[in-house]
Design a protein around this motif. Structure first.
Motif, PDB file in Angstrom:
ATOM      1  N   GLY A 183       8.242   5.167  -0.541  1.00 25.63           N
ATOM      2  CA  GLY A 183       7.351   4.722   0.515  1.00 25.63           C
ATOM      3  C   GLY A 183       6.335   3.772  -0.072  1.00 25.63           C
ATOM      4  N   TYR A 184       5.791   2.901   0.762  1.00 28.09           N
ATOM      5  CA  TYR A 184       4.757   2.003   0.266  1.00 28.09           C
ATOM      6  C   TYR A 184       3.752   1.686   1.373  1.00 28.09           C
ATOM      7  N   ALA A 185       2.559   1.320   0.926  1.00 25.71           N
ATOM      8  CA  ALA A 185       1.505   0.850   1.825  1.00 25.71           C
ATOM      9  C   ALA A 185       0.956  -0.432   1.227  1.00 25.71           C
ATOM     10  N   ALA A 186       1.123  -1.532   1.945  1.00 29.33           N
ATOM     11  CA  ALA A 186       0.667  -2.843   1.463  1.00 29.33           C
ATOM     12  C   ALA A 186      -0.695  -3.154   2.066  1.00 29.33           C
ATOM     13  N   PHE A 187      -1.647  -3.512   1.209  1.00 28.66           N
ATOM     14  CA  PHE A 187      -2.989  -3.855   1.645  1.00 28.66           C
ATOM     15  C   PHE A 187      -3.207  -5.364   1.506  1.00 28.66           C
ATOM     16  N   ARG A 188      -4.323  -5.825   2.044  1.00 32.02           N
ATOM     17  CA  ARG A 188      -4.691  -7.220   1.862  1.00 32.02           C
ATOM     18  C   ARG A 188      -4.942  -7.499   0.395  1.00 32.02           C
ATOM     19  N   ASN A 189      -4.941  -8.751   0.064  1.00 34.50           N
ATOM     20  CA  ASN A 189      -5.262  -9.201  -1.295  1.00 34.50           C
ATOM     21  C   ASN A 189      -4.187  -8.860  -2.318  1.00 34.50           C
ATOM     22  N   GLY A 190      -2.957  -8.571  -1.842  1.00 34.43           N
ATOM     23  CA  GLY A 190      -1.832  -8.442  -2.761  1.00 34.43           C
ATOM     24  C   GLY A 190      -1.628  -7.095  -3.409  1.00 34.43           C
ATOM     25  N   LEU A 191      -2.350  -6.063  -3.003  1.00 29.77           N
ATOM     26  CA  LEU A 191      -2.213  -4.737  -3.614  1.00 29.77           C
ATOM     27  C   LEU A 191      -1.303  -3.850  -2.764  1.00 29.77           C
ATOM     28  N   SER A 192      -0.325  -3.205  -3.414  1.00 28.09           N
ATOM     29  CA  SER A 192       0.549  -2.248  -2.735  1.00 28.09           C
ATOM     30  C   SER A 192       0.545  -0.924  -3.473  1.00 28.09           C
ATOM     31  N   LEU A 193       0.555   0.164  -2.721  1.00 33.82           N
ATOM     32  CA  LEU A 193       0.674   1.507  -3.288  1.00 33.82           C
ATOM     33  C   LEU A 193       2.089   2.008  -3.032  1.00 33.82           C
ATOM     34  N   TYR A 194       2.643   2.756  -3.991  1.00 36.03           N
ATOM     35  CA  TYR A 194       3.987   3.328  -3.843  1.00 36.03           C
ATOM     36  C   TYR A 194       3.924   4.847  -3.894  1.00 36.03           C
TER      37      TYR A 194
END
Length: 208
Positions: free
Chosen positions: A115-126
């Motif tokens: 799973g992932y959550a993409a945020f503004r400014n190019g940061l993604s959490l997995y």
């Protein structure tokens, strides 16, 4: 043609206006992070929060090999560590960056479905099995996020090596890849003035 309202009709209109509900006001959400309260501003009802660009005032974010760290206005820090439940990790990062612009599951990762959550400014959490497992940063915001000792997008190879950690650089299928402790990333060139273009840590979904 002029329309005249009778006194009774005027009275009825006045009562309706008095009873009309006031427009909703934005309400701030409270996120409790490691026993500290962080205020997350909510967008007004007519604004799609997925497209809002405001960040929570004064809340910073630092990168680390095994976590992300929120830095509060008073200088204290709150840790979003690997292994934290997805819902809590997303809430805490949203306190600094606003809500994710995309959340989904990628079935084609080398580590399996993530799973992932993409945020503004190019940061993604997995996320692996519902737990925060890694982060990935691309170059859309040059220098926006760094580690505690200043390593981020735009850092040169020379600066990486001067940080005190051993840096291993090699050409792979995705470019000039480097590893430094628990951090990995890509350099624009392997030369001393080559700059970091991508940075990641933990379990991610880097296409190889």
């Amino acid at each position: 043609m002029t329309i005249k309202l009778l006194p009774a009709a005027l009275t009825a209109l006045g009562l309706l206006a008095a009873c009309s509900p006031e427009a909703e006001k934005p309400v701030a959400n409270k996120v409790t992070a490691n026993e500290a309260e962080i205020i997350v501003p909510s967008a007004p009802p007519e604004v799609n929060i997925a497209n809002a660009s405001e960040e929570a005032a004064g809340v910073g974010l630092n990168l680390a090999p095994d976590e992300l760290t929120l830095v509060l206005p008073n200088g204290s820090s709150r840790h979003v560590g690997f292994g934290m439940a997805k819902a809590e990790a997303v809430k805490m990062i949203s306190a600094a960056l606003g809500s994710p612009i995309e959340e989904a599951v990628n079935q084609d990762c080398g580590a399996g479905a993530l799973g992932y959550a993409a945020f503004r400014n190019g940061l993604s959490l997995y996320f692996e099995e519902g737990k925060f497992a890694g982060w990935d940063l691309d170059g859309r915001e040059n220098g926006k996020f760094t580690t505690g000792n200043g390593i981020g997008i735009g850092t040169t190879r020379k600066e990486l090596e001067a940080s005190g950690s051993a840096v291993d650089v090699g050409e792979t299928s995705i470019g000039n890849e480097f590893m430094m402790g628990g951090l990995s990333g890509l350099l624009s060139t392997p030369a001393p003035d080559g700059k970091v273009t991508n940075l990641w840590a933990g379990t991610t979904c880097i296409a190889r």
